[in-house]
Design a protein around this motif. Structure first.
Motif, PDB file in Angstrom:
ATOM      1  N   ASN A 269     -11.632  12.872 -20.882  1.00  0.00           N
ATOM      2  CA  ASN A 269     -11.702  13.779 -22.051  1.00  0.00           C
ATOM      3  C   ASN A 269     -11.333  13.048 -23.339  1.00  0.00           C
ATOM      4  N   THR A 270     -11.854  11.848 -23.485  1.00  0.00           N
ATOM      5  CA  THR A 270     -11.474  10.987 -24.596  1.00  0.00           C
ATOM      6  C   THR A 270     -12.712  10.483 -25.331  1.00  0.00           C
ATOM      7  N   VAL A 271     -12.596  10.441 -26.655  1.00  0.00           N
ATOM      8  CA  VAL A 271     -13.655   9.885 -27.493  1.00  0.00           C
ATOM      9  C   VAL A 271     -13.083   8.706 -28.278  1.00  0.00           C
ATOM     10  N   TYR A 272     -13.920   7.708 -28.491  1.00  0.00           N
ATOM     11  CA  TYR A 272     -13.505   6.494 -29.188  1.00  0.00           C
ATOM     12  C   TYR A 272     -14.403   6.251 -30.400  1.00  0.00           C
TER      13      TYR A 272
ATOM     14  N   TYR B  90      -8.856   9.846 -40.820  1.00  0.00           N
ATOM     15  CA  TYR B  90      -9.895  10.128 -39.835  1.00  0.00           C
ATOM     16  C   TYR B  90      -9.410  11.208 -38.870  1.00  0.00           C
ATOM     17  N   TYR B  91     -10.284  12.210 -38.649  1.00  0.00           N
ATOM     18  CA  TYR B  91      -9.947  13.343 -37.802  1.00  0.00           C
ATOM     19  C   TYR B  91     -10.911  13.405 -36.618  1.00  0.00           C
ATOM     20  N   CYS B  92     -10.354  13.662 -35.466  1.00  0.00           N
ATOM     21  CA  CYS B  92     -11.138  13.885 -34.262  1.00  0.00           C
ATOM     22  C   CYS B  92     -11.469  15.374 -34.163  1.00  0.00           C
TER      23      CYS B  92
ATOM     24  N   ILE C 137     -16.268  20.197 -22.324  1.00  0.00           N
ATOM     25  CA  ILE C 137     -16.308  19.708 -23.701  1.00  0.00           C
ATOM     26  C   ILE C 137     -17.759  19.425 -24.072  1.00  0.00           C
ATOM     27  N   ASN C 138     -18.195  19.979 -25.179  1.00  0.00           N
ATOM     28  CA  ASN C 138     -19.555  19.769 -25.653  1.00  0.00           C
ATOM     29  C   ASN C 138     -19.557  18.549 -26.585  1.00  0.00           C
ATOM     30  N   VAL C 139     -19.761  18.765 -27.854  1.00  0.00           N
ATOM     31  CA  VAL C 139     -19.809  17.651 -28.802  1.00  0.00           C
ATOM     32  C   VAL C 139     -18.399  17.202 -29.172  1.00  0.00           C
ATOM     33  N   MET C 140     -18.218  15.882 -29.262  1.00  0.00           N
ATOM     34  CA  MET C 140     -16.994  15.299 -29.803  1.00  0.00           C
ATOM     35  C   MET C 140     -17.391  14.445 -30.998  1.00  0.00           C
TER      36      MET C 140
ATOM     37  N   LEU D 282     -10.369   3.606 -32.861  1.00  0.00           N
ATOM     38  CA  LEU D 282      -9.679   4.885 -32.797  1.00  0.00           C
ATOM     39  C   LEU D 282      -9.926   5.533 -31.436  1.00  0.00           C
ATOM     40  N   SER D 283      -8.912   6.231 -30.958  1.00  0.00           N
ATOM     41  CA  SER D 283      -9.034   6.989 -29.713  1.00  0.00           C
ATOM     42  C   SER D 283      -8.575   8.416 -29.950  1.00  0.00           C
ATOM     43  N   CYS D 284      -9.142   9.339 -29.202  1.00  0.00           N
ATOM     44  CA  CYS D 284      -8.752  10.745 -29.295  1.00  0.00           C
ATOM     45  C   CYS D 284      -8.852  11.351 -27.904  1.00  0.00           C
TER      46      CYS D 284
END
Length: 119
Positions: free
Chosen positions: A76-79, A93-95, A31-34, A20-22
């Motif tokens: 600025n992306t989380v995986y 699933y939610y980012c 951006i703090n916590v992802m 998953l990518s967001c």
């Protein structure tokens, strides 16, 4: 305006993998916590994994050793790399990201992406 856009969900057989990518976009100063959460119909949304801006991670016990969260601060992306998937991982699933938009910190959510694991 800040947006989180998710991608990568789908249908996979048990034992398979998904990533998953967001990506966060818009007026972003920091951006703090992802993190990634999941929710089944009629149930509360639960934390799957989170990662701080310096890379500290936290996982739900049910996914430890199978899922890996990572982020690219420049994008600025989380995986979320999900391996050894089980039918009980089936959920939306939610980012989530805690973002400073210039006027303060807010929590933002993606639209959700369906993950379905068949047995």
């Amino acid at each position: 305006q800040v947006q989180l856009v998710e991608s990568g969900g789908g249908l996979v057989q048990a034992g398979g993998s998904l990533r998953l990518s967001c990506a966060a976009s818009g007026r972003i100063f920091s951006i703090n916590v992802m993190g990634w959460y999941r929710q089944a119909p009629g149930k509360q949304r639960e934390l799957v994994a989170s990662i701080t801006s310096i890379g500290s991670t936290n996982y739900a016990d049910s996914v430890k050793g199978r899922f890996t969260i990572s982020r690219d601060n420049a994008k600025n992306t989380v995986y979320l790399q999900m391996n050894s998937l089980k039918p009980e991982d089936t959920d939306v699933y939610y980012c989530n990201a805690r973002i400073h938009w210039g006027g303060g910190w807010n929590d933002y959510w993606g639209q959700g992406t369906q993950v379905t694991v068949s047995s």
